[in-house]
Motif scaffolding. Sequence first.
Motif, PDB file in Angstrom:
ATOM      1  N   VAL A  45       0.839  -0.522   0.117  1.00  0.00           N
ATOM      2  CA  VAL A  45       0.236   0.188  -0.440  1.00  0.00           C
ATOM      3  C   VAL A  45       0.897   1.387  -0.029  1.00  0.00           C
ATOM      4  CG1 VAL A  45      -1.903   1.014   1.354  1.00  0.00           C
ATOM      5  CG2 VAL A  45      -1.852  -1.432   1.443  1.00  0.00           C
ATOM      6  N   VAL A  46       0.581   2.259  -1.034  1.00  0.00           N
ATOM      7  CA  VAL A  46       1.555   3.808  -1.087  1.00  0.00           C
ATOM      8  C   VAL A  46       0.202   4.378  -0.557  1.00  0.00           C
ATOM      9  CG1 VAL A  46       3.222   5.448  -1.968  1.00  0.00           C
ATOM     10  CG2 VAL A  46       3.175   2.791  -2.635  1.00  0.00           C
ATOM     11  N   LEU A  47       0.262   4.869   0.320  1.00  0.00           N
ATOM     12  CA  LEU A  47      -0.701   6.039   0.821  1.00  0.00           C
ATOM     13  C   LEU A  47      -0.396   7.218   1.584  1.00  0.00           C
ATOM     14  CD1 LEU A  47      -3.630   5.935   2.872  1.00  0.00           C
ATOM     15  CD2 LEU A  47      -1.328   4.819   4.866  1.00  0.00           C
ATOM     16  N   ASP A  48      -1.023   7.876   0.913  1.00  0.00           N
ATOM     17  CA  ASP A  48      -1.145   9.709   1.048  1.00  0.00           C
ATOM     18  C   ASP A  48      -1.843   9.729   2.669  1.00  0.00           C
ATOM     19  OD1 ASP A  48      -0.506  12.642   0.923  1.00  0.00           O
ATOM     20  OD2 ASP A  48      -2.700  12.387  -0.054  1.00  0.00           O
ATOM     21  N   LEU A  49      -1.218  10.788   2.886  1.00  0.00           N
ATOM     22  CA  LEU A  49      -1.792  11.763   4.615  1.00  0.00           C
ATOM     23  C   LEU A  49      -2.940  12.169   4.886  1.00  0.00           C
ATOM     24  CD1 LEU A  49       1.377  11.303   6.728  1.00  0.00           C
ATOM     25  CD2 LEU A  49      -0.677   9.043   6.090  1.00  0.00           C
ATOM     26  N   GLY A  50      -2.908  12.845   3.123  1.00  0.00           N
ATOM     27  CA  GLY A  50      -4.309  13.621   3.220  1.00  0.00           C
ATOM     28  C   GLY A  50      -5.252  13.379   2.373  1.00  0.00           C
ATOM     29  N   LEU A  51      -6.484  12.950   2.931  1.00  0.00           N
ATOM     30  CA  LEU A  51      -7.411  12.036   1.878  1.00  0.00           C
ATOM     31  C   LEU A  51      -7.750  13.040   2.324  1.00  0.00           C
ATOM     32  CD1 LEU A  51      -6.989   8.475   2.456  1.00  0.00           C
ATOM     33  CD2 LEU A  51      -5.676  10.521  -0.061  1.00  0.00           C
ATOM     34  N   PRO A  52      -9.109  13.465   1.067  1.00  0.00           N
ATOM     35  CA  PRO A  52     -10.260  14.106   1.188  1.00  0.00           C
ATOM     36  C   PRO A  52     -11.728  13.732   2.672  1.00  0.00           C
ATOM     37  CG  PRO A  52     -11.070  12.651  -0.169  1.00  0.00           C
ATOM     38  CD  PRO A  52      -9.348  12.591  -0.346  1.00  0.00           C
ATOM     39  N   ASP A  53     -11.465  12.008   2.903  1.00  0.00           N
ATOM     40  CA  ASP A  53     -12.819  11.560   3.559  1.00  0.00           C
ATOM     41  C   ASP A  53     -11.828  11.821   4.607  1.00  0.00           C
ATOM     42  OD1 ASP A  53     -11.519   9.350   2.659  1.00  0.00           O
ATOM     43  OD2 ASP A  53     -13.165   8.544   2.130  1.00  0.00           O
ATOM     44  N   MET A  54     -10.913  10.933   5.260  1.00  0.00           N
ATOM     45  CA  MET A  54     -10.415  10.850   6.517  1.00  0.00           C
ATOM     46  C   MET A  54      -8.903  10.087   6.260  1.00  0.00           C
ATOM     47  SD  MET A  54     -11.057   6.446   5.885  1.00  0.00           S
ATOM     48  CE  MET A  54     -10.178   5.754   7.721  1.00  0.00           C
ATOM     49  N   ASP A  55      -8.298  10.645   7.482  1.00  0.00           N
ATOM     50  CA  ASP A  55      -6.680  11.028   7.279  1.00  0.00           C
ATOM     51  C   ASP A  55      -6.120   9.368   6.697  1.00  0.00           C
ATOM     52  OD1 ASP A  55      -3.890  10.877   8.766  1.00  0.00           O
ATOM     53  OD2 ASP A  55      -4.467  13.270   8.502  1.00  0.00           O
TER      54      ASP A  55
END
Length: 97
Positions: A45-55
Motif C-alpha cells: 500500500v502506497v498511502l497519502d496522508l491527506g485524503l478527502p474523507d479521512m486521514d
Amino acid sequence: MTRVLLVEDDPAISEPLARAREGYEVLASSTGREALTNVEGADLVVLDLGLPDMDGLDVAREIRADGGRVPILILTARTDEVDMVVGLDAGADDYVT
C-alpha cells in the motif's frame, strides 16, 4: 505480478504513478474508504496522508486493526518529525536497506 494499492486523491500525483507500473498491477483509490475496501489482496500500500474523507493515518490504523500485514509506505508532503513517528505508530513500515 505484484499488486500495489495506491491511495492518493491528487490526480497529478496518482496518474503518473499508476502508469509507471512495469511489473506491477496498480489499483488507485482516491479516498480512504475506497482504499479500505480494496486492500485485500494488495502486496503493498502506497498511502497519502491527506485524503478527502479521512486521514491516511486512520487508514493505516484500520488496516492494522483488521489484522492486515501488508507493507504500508507513506507518501506525503508532511515533513515534521512528529508526522513520521505517528505514521510508524499507525502501522507504516520502516525499511532500511
